[in-house]
Enzyme design. Structure first.
Site, PDB file in Angstrom:
ATOM      1  N   ARG A  59       3.034   1.577  10.587  1.00  0.00           N
ATOM      2  CA  ARG A  59       1.778   2.106  10.051  1.00  0.00           C
ATOM      3  C   ARG A  59       0.561   1.629  10.814  1.00  0.00           C
ATOM      4  O   ARG A  59      -0.495   2.267  10.781  1.00  0.00           O
ATOM      5  CB  ARG A  59       1.675   1.813   8.555  1.00  0.00           C
ATOM      6  CG  ARG A  59       2.573   2.737   7.736  1.00  0.00           C
ATOM      7  CD  ARG A  59       2.678   2.260   6.328  1.00  0.00           C
ATOM      8  NE  ARG A  59       3.293   0.950   6.310  1.00  0.00           N
ATOM      9  CZ  ARG A  59       4.189   0.544   5.428  1.00  0.00           C
ATOM     10  NH1 ARG A  59       4.547   1.337   4.477  1.00  0.00           N
ATOM     11  NH2 ARG A  59       4.708  -0.655   5.504  1.00  0.00           N
ATOM     12  N   GLU A  96      10.740 -13.435   3.608  1.00  0.00           N
ATOM     13  CA  GLU A  96      11.144 -14.108   2.373  1.00  0.00           C
ATOM     14  C   GLU A  96      12.613 -14.545   2.469  1.00  0.00           C
ATOM     15  O   GLU A  96      12.971 -15.659   2.125  1.00  0.00           O
ATOM     16  CB  GLU A  96      10.944 -13.145   1.206  1.00  0.00           C
ATOM     17  CG  GLU A  96      10.896 -13.838  -0.128  1.00  0.00           C
ATOM     18  CD  GLU A  96      10.644 -12.848  -1.244  1.00  0.00           C
ATOM     19  OE1 GLU A  96      10.229 -11.705  -0.963  1.00  0.00           O
ATOM     20  OE2 GLU A  96      10.870 -13.235  -2.401  1.00  0.00           O
TER      21      GLU A  96
HETATM   22  P1  AMP Z   1       2.887  -9.463   5.498  1.00  0.00           P
HETATM   23  O1  AMP Z   1       3.570  -9.967   6.734  1.00  0.00           O
HETATM   24  O2  AMP Z   1       3.421 -10.090   4.249  1.00  0.00           O
HETATM   25  O3  AMP Z   1       1.371  -9.564   5.585  1.00  0.00           O
HETATM   26  O4  AMP Z   1       3.267  -7.952   5.341  1.00  0.00           O
HETATM   27  C1  AMP Z   1       2.814  -7.099   6.254  1.00  0.00           C
HETATM   28  C2  AMP Z   1       3.489  -5.764   6.293  1.00  0.00           C
HETATM   29  O5  AMP Z   1       4.301  -5.452   5.169  1.00  0.00           O
HETATM   30  C3  AMP Z   1       2.397  -4.777   6.376  1.00  0.00           C
HETATM   31  O6  AMP Z   1       2.568  -4.126   7.624  1.00  0.00           O
HETATM   32  C4  AMP Z   1       2.575  -3.846   5.227  1.00  0.00           C
HETATM   33  O7  AMP Z   1       2.817  -2.566   5.739  1.00  0.00           O
HETATM   34  C5  AMP Z   1       3.820  -4.281   4.498  1.00  0.00           C
HETATM   35  N1  AMP Z   1       3.578  -4.669   3.089  1.00  0.00           N
HETATM   36  C6  AMP Z   1       3.770  -5.877   2.545  1.00  0.00           C
HETATM   37  N2  AMP Z   1       3.510  -5.882   1.221  1.00  0.00           N
HETATM   38  C7  AMP Z   1       3.114  -4.635   0.926  1.00  0.00           C
HETATM   39  C8  AMP Z   1       2.688  -3.976  -0.289  1.00  0.00           C
HETATM   40  N3  AMP Z   1       2.619  -4.610  -1.469  1.00  0.00           N
HETATM   41  N4  AMP Z   1       2.339  -2.681  -0.197  1.00  0.00           N
HETATM   42  C9  AMP Z   1       2.404  -2.024   0.969  1.00  0.00           C
HETATM   43  N5  AMP Z   1       2.793  -2.566   2.122  1.00  0.00           N
HETATM   44  C10 AMP Z   1       3.161  -3.853   2.119  1.00  0.00           C
END
Ligand code: AMP
Length: 171
Positions: A59, A96
Site C-alpha cells: 500500500r 508479533e
Molecule cells: P507496523 O509495522 O505495526 O507499523 O505495521 C505496519 C503495516 O501493517 C502497515 O503497512 C499497515 O499496512 C499494516 N497494518 C498494521 N496494523 C493495521 C491496522 N490496524 N489496519 C490497517 N493496516 C494495518
C-alpha cells in the site's frame, strides 16, 4: 480531515480476532478523498529538497507513487523477498510471531540523497523502523516518514527518528 477519517472503514477482527483493521480502500476509491489526501501530503513537501520517495510494498506504493509524481521525484520500491530483480540489500524485523524481511536494490540511492519513506498506516512502527534502517544503510538521508494514517495508541513513532514522522490522519 474529519471527512477523510470518516471514509476509512473499520473492519473488526481482520486479519485476526481483536484487530480493528483500517481499510483505506474506501478512501482510495473516492476521487475527491484520494486527491485531497495526496494534495495535503504533497503540499507539506513542496519547496523541500527531496530526491526520491521510497514506497513500502504494497500500500506504500500507492501513496508513494502519487507523492513522487506530485513532487517531481522518482520512486524507489522496498519489496518483499525475492521480488526485486537486481542485487539487493535486505533487512529482517520482528513481528508479533516470527520475523519478516524487506529488500531494496543496493544501488537505489546516491550518497546523501534525501528521501521520504511512504506507507499507508503507522501501527507499531516495526515495518517503518526496519525500512529507515535499510534506507540509511544504502546511503540515503531520511527527510521524513509519511503516512496516510496513524494508530496513535500503539506509539509506533517512538521507534522512528525523532521529529521525522508525519501522518495525515490520526486515530
Ligand atoms: P507496523 O509495522 O505495526 O507499523 O505495521 C505496519 C503495516 O501493517 C502497515 O503497512 C499497515 O499496512 C499494516 N497494518 C498494521 N496494523 C493495521 C491496522 N490496524 N489496519 C490497517 N493496516 C494495518
Amino acid at each position: 480531515m474529519d471527512k477523510l477519517k470518516a471514509i476509512i472503514r473499520d473492519i473488526p477482527d481482520f486479519p485476526k480476532k481483536g484487530i480493528v483493521f483500517k481499510d483505506i480502500t474506501t478512501l482510495l476509491a473516492d476521487a475527491r478523498s484520494f486527491h485531497r489526501m495526496i494534495d495535503l501530503l504533497a503540499h507539506r513537501y513542496v519547496g523541500e529538497k527531496i530526491d526520491q520517495i521510497v514506497g513500502i510494498e504494497a500500500r506504500g506504493f500507492i501513496l508513494g507513487s502519487a507523492l513522487a509524481y506530485k513532487l517531481g521525484t522518482g520512486i524507489t520500491l522496498v519489496r518483499k523477498p525475492g521480488k526485486l530483480p537486481y542485487k539487493t540489500r535486505s533487512i529482517s524485523y520482528a513481528l508479533e510471531y516470527g520475523t519478516d524481511s524487506l529488500e531494496i536494490h543496493e544501488d537505489a540511492f546516491s550518497t546523501g540523497d534525501r528521501v521520504i519513506v511512504a506507507d499507508d498506516l503507522l501501527a507499531t512502527g516495526g515495518t517503518m523502523a526496519a525500512v529507515v534502517d535499510l534506507v540509511s544503510q544504502c546511503g540515503a538521508t531520511i527527510h521524513e516518514c509519511a503516512f496516510m494514517a496513524e494508530l496513535e495508541f500503539l506509539n509506533g513513532r517512538e521507534k522512528l527518528p525523532d521529529g521525522k514522522v508525519y501522518s495525515l490522519l490520526k486515530f
